[in-house]
Motif scaffolding. Structure first.
Motif, PDB file in Angstrom:
ATOM      1  N   THR A 283      33.165 -34.313  49.540  1.00 14.55           N
ATOM      2  CA  THR A 283      31.697 -34.276  49.511  1.00 14.55           C
ATOM      3  C   THR A 283      31.152 -33.369  50.608  1.00 14.55           C
ATOM      4  OG1 THR A 283      31.671 -36.549  48.675  1.00 14.55           O
ATOM      5  CG2 THR A 283      29.605 -35.672  49.534  1.00 14.55           C
ATOM      6  N   LEU A 284      31.683 -33.497  51.818  1.00 17.10           N
ATOM      7  CA  LEU A 284      31.224 -32.657  52.930  1.00 17.10           C
ATOM      8  C   LEU A 284      31.614 -31.193  52.746  1.00 17.10           C
ATOM      9  CD1 LEU A 284      31.848 -34.841  56.120  1.00 17.10           C
ATOM     10  CD2 LEU A 284      29.647 -34.056  55.230  1.00 17.10           C
ATOM     11  N   SER A 285      32.694 -30.939  52.025  1.00 15.62           N
ATOM     12  CA  SER A 285      33.143 -29.555  51.855  1.00 15.62           C
ATOM     13  C   SER A 285      32.090 -28.710  51.138  1.00 15.62           C
ATOM     14  CB  SER A 285      34.459 -29.516  51.067  1.00 15.62           C
ATOM     15  OG  SER A 285      34.251 -29.850  49.701  1.00 15.62           O
TER      16      SER A 285
ATOM     17  N   SER B 178      37.010 -24.899  58.702  1.00 15.36           N
ATOM     18  CA  SER B 178      36.380 -26.104  58.146  1.00 15.36           C
ATOM     19  C   SER B 178      37.393 -26.926  57.346  1.00 15.36           C
ATOM     20  CB  SER B 178      35.201 -25.705  57.249  1.00 15.36           C
ATOM     21  OG  SER B 178      34.224 -24.991  57.973  1.00 15.36           O
ATOM     22  N   TRP B 179      38.250 -26.254  56.606  1.00 15.70           N
ATOM     23  CA  TRP B 179      39.295 -26.938  55.838  1.00 15.70           C
ATOM     24  C   TRP B 179      40.210 -27.741  56.769  1.00 15.70           C
ATOM     25  CZ3 TRP B 179      44.609 -24.770  54.739  1.00 15.70           C
ATOM     26  CH2 TRP B 179      45.330 -25.596  53.866  1.00 15.70           C
ATOM     27  N   PHE B 180      40.637 -27.103  57.852  1.00  9.37           N
ATOM     28  CA  PHE B 180      41.503 -27.769  58.821  1.00  9.37           C
ATOM     29  C   PHE B 180      40.802 -28.996  59.418  1.00  9.37           C
ATOM     30  CE2 PHE B 180      42.682 -28.367  63.287  1.00  9.37           C
ATOM     31  CZ  PHE B 180      44.045 -28.625  63.158  1.00  9.37           C
ATOM     32  N   LEU B 181      39.539 -28.873  59.779  1.00 11.14           N
ATOM     33  CA  LEU B 181      38.796 -29.979  60.382  1.00 11.14           C
ATOM     34  C   LEU B 181      38.584 -31.133  59.397  1.00 11.14           C
ATOM     35  CD1 LEU B 181      36.095 -27.933  62.352  1.00 11.14           C
ATOM     36  CD2 LEU B 181      38.026 -29.195  63.319  1.00 11.14           C
ATOM     37  N   LEU B 182      38.260 -30.795  58.164  1.00 14.53           N
ATOM     38  CA  LEU B 182      38.050 -31.843  57.156  1.00 14.53           C
ATOM     39  C   LEU B 182      39.343 -32.611  56.886  1.00 14.53           C
ATOM     40  CD1 LEU B 182      35.724 -29.950  54.638  1.00 14.53           C
ATOM     41  CD2 LEU B 182      35.139 -32.008  55.939  1.00 14.53           C
TER      42      LEU B 182
END
Length: 651
Positions: free
Chosen positions: A363-365, A420-424
């Motif tokens: 959802t946040l992505s 962002s991918w790594f953080l999520l």
């Protein structure tokens, strides 16, 4: 039950009414303050009104007492009615007293003296030289209703450095003479029309102007013996003088100009043209492409095929949605992209464990990728367009193309999406390792689908190669509009889907910039405020943080519309002193970047609001991810902009 939008509403907010009333009062106070209150030397009436309009815009956008797009419409309307050549009579300047040879000087009907003020460009009476003075690069002494064949003989004193000279429009120079102290221009009127004397540099003291028909002097103006009384009055008021007509049809000097310099009015056509600015056409092209992609099913087709290479592994599917959402947001409204991509995820949410964090990650992505992806192109988000207009405008004229923008912004966006991918993955790990993903949607199979696909490809390629083809991005944007209209891909009803509120918002920002530059306020501020002594690093950091903070609470378009015109003036005034931070482009592009980086709250951006409305992500999670990604975006973004400036990629 939804309210019928075709009928008037009886809703009334006392809070909004009070806020708007306070804004009007504050604006009126600033409108009528003594001019010396602003600390800007030579501030004109028109320029003070521009300041008041700017304050009105700032307070209206901050409080949202009226809708943001309505504020922009109000800005353009107020400017046309109060500071344009078509303004209401009560807002126009009056005539001025002047005399020659100690007596009243009558201006023959049709004679006008116009200021054309830009900074120090004025037509004034010089107290020391006691003659009419033209000062600056865009001042004019205009004479209307001349007849073909008449001769205009102009005697003037050029400046000491021999930089000043007069040019005439609608007249051919017949002969002239020049001594050490005087120059004479004799020019023949080429047609029945106005003739303008233009000073293209330096300072000119006019001694005499004669209109001759053969050997006969039809009219003459002698500026060598102006009375002390008139000089003192005009010098005190810094008066620009303009002819005023009485009932006899003769222009006289009977009405004395009171108060400060009135200033140059803007053309109402120029103010209205902000809504048809070439950047607006660029945005319209983007909106039309988005409508055509949705209507034809091209967006569904692309999503289906683009997600396949990422397989079924949960983390890879997450990466796929980040990259696809980011890519769509480069050319399609990030709001529409977020809504579409969350629709595709609906069946996935049902298949994931309710207690797992994978739902939150997916959802946040969507809002994260939609906000970041918009930075990659000039049409990705309205703040980009506002910054591009300032950089490519007549004051800075950097000539940045679509492809140039993407050459450094696109790689930055890809890096930010991977971060962002790594953080999520780290903050919201998947408990289910695989995802069965099926994207549903109708795809048109007729010939118009080919029209959409080919036009989409051609438009993007021409945008990327605008410097090669020589066709700028604004003109290229007309291609899909024309093709889709002619082939029936887009109908009149489809035009209703264009986000006109965004268009008005952007136009309002352009109008503010026009007001500041067209009135000469920008140059007056540069002359009065020592921008060159300011620290470029402080300017860069403070402007970025202010934009980031404001954009988290109000429209990022409104924030950019407020900050970009101010910073364009600051950057122009600082000149080469901005080189340590990469130049003007770092500051203004930094505003667009900071606006996109603001994604902390559900109210920060429409994609955030859409994601929050699913109920799958709470405000705490959005705040956490928004702050971290926003700060990383700011730091990496400014590093990239600094390098771009240092390498002179943008000229």
């Amino acid at each position: 039950m939804e309210e019928n939008q075709t009928k008037l509403s009886d809703r009334f907010s006392l809070k909004k009414f009070i806020e708007f009333a306070v804004i009007i009062v504050i604006t009126a106070i600033i409108w009528n303050l003594p001019q010396d209150s602003f600390g800007i030397a030579g501030l004109t009436v028109i320029q003070q009104r521009v300041i008041a309009i700017f304050v009105f815009a700032t307070l209206s956008w901050l409080t949202e007492a009226i809708p943001s797009w309505a504020t922009s419409i109000a800005i353009i309307t107020i400017m046309c009615l109060t500071i344009s050549n078509n303004s209401l009579s009560m807002f126009k300047g009056g005539g001025a007293a002047i005399s020659a040879n100690g007596t009243e000087l009558e201006f023959t009907k049709g004679l006008k003296f116009t200021s054309g003020i830009i900074g120090e460009n004025k037509i004034i009476i010089d107290e020391k030289g006691q003659q009419l003075t033209l000062r600056g690069n865009d001042v004019a002494f205009r004479i209307d209703s001349l007849h073909k064949g008449e001769v205009i003989a102009t005697t003037y004193v050029p400046d000491n450095e021999d930089k000043a000279f007069l040019t005439l429009t609608n007249a051919n120079v017949k002969e002239g003479s020049r001594s050490d102290s005087l120059a004479v221009i004799n020019a023949v009127v080429t047609k029945d029309a106005e003739v303008t004397f233009l000073n293209k540099g330096g300072l000119i003291n006019l001694k005499k102007i004669q209109i001759k028909d053969g050997d006969k002097v039809v009219r003459q103006w002698d500026f060598t013996k102006v009375s002390d009384r008139d000089l003192n009055s005009l010098q005190k008021d810094a008066a620009i003088w303009s002819a005023a007509s009485d009932k006899s049809g003769v222009y006289t000097n009977r009405a004395t100009l009171k108060g400060a310099d009135f200033g140059a009015e803007l053309k109402s056509s120029d103010i209205m043209a902000t809504f048809a600015n070439p950047i607006i056409i660029l945005f319209l092209g983007g909106f039309i492409l988005a409508i055509a992609a949705t209507k034809s099913g091209l967006d569904v087709l692309l999503a289906k095929n683009l997600i396949k290479p990422f397989g079924k592994k949960s983390e890879n599917v997450l990466l796929g949605f980040l990259l696809i959402t980011g890519a769509f947001s480069m050319f399609v409204s990030n709001t529409a992209t977020a809504a579409m991509m969350l629709t595709f995820l609906t069946p996935v949410f049902a298949a994931l464990p309710a207690s797992g964090k994978g739902r939150v990650a997916l959802t946040l992505s969507i809002p994260v990728a939609a906000n970041i992806g918009g930075m990659a192109t000039p049409i990705g988000t309205p703040p980009n367009a506002i910054a591009l207009q300032a950089l490519n405008g007549p004051e800075l004229h950097m000539g940045i193309g679509f492809g140039q923008w993407m050459s450094f912004m696109f790689p930055l966006v890809i890096v930010l999406l991977l971060i962002s991918w790594f953080l999520l993955k780290k903050f919201y790990p998947f408990s289910q390792k695989t995802i069965e993903l099926t994207i549903e949607g109708d795809v048109h199979r007729g010939w118009r689908m080919w029209v959409v696909c080919i036009t989409f490809a051609v438009t993007i390629i021409m945008w990327l190669l605008d410097k090669v083809t020589g066709v700028d991005a604004n003109t290229v944007a007309l291609i899909p509009i024309a093709i889709f209209a002619v082939t029936g891909v887009i109908t009149a009803k489809d035009l209703q889907q264009i986000n006109w509120s965004v268009i008005w918002m952007v136009a309002g920002g352009f109008a503010l910039g026009l007001g500041m530059n067209g009135s000469g306020l920008a140059n007056a501020a540069i002359a009065s405020i020592p921008f060159g002594s300011w620290s470029p690093i402080v300017i860069m950091i403070v402007s970025g943080l202010i934009c980031y903070f404001l954009s988290n609470f109000i429209s990022n378009t409104a924030t950019a519309a407020l900050l970009v015109p101010i910073l364009a003036v600051v950057c122009n005034g600082m000149g080469a002193s901005l080189d340590p931070v990469g130049g003007t482009s770092t500051i203004l592009l930094g505003i667009a970047l900071s606006a996109s980086a603001a994604m902390c709250l559900p109210i920060s951006t429409p994609p955030n609001a859409i994601a929050y409305s699913t109920g799958l992500v709470d405000q705490k999670s959005m705040l956490k991810m928004g702050i971290i990604v926003g700060m990383i975006t700011m730091v990496l973004g400014y590093v990239v902009l600094y390098m771009v400036g240092k390498m002179h990629i943008l000229g």
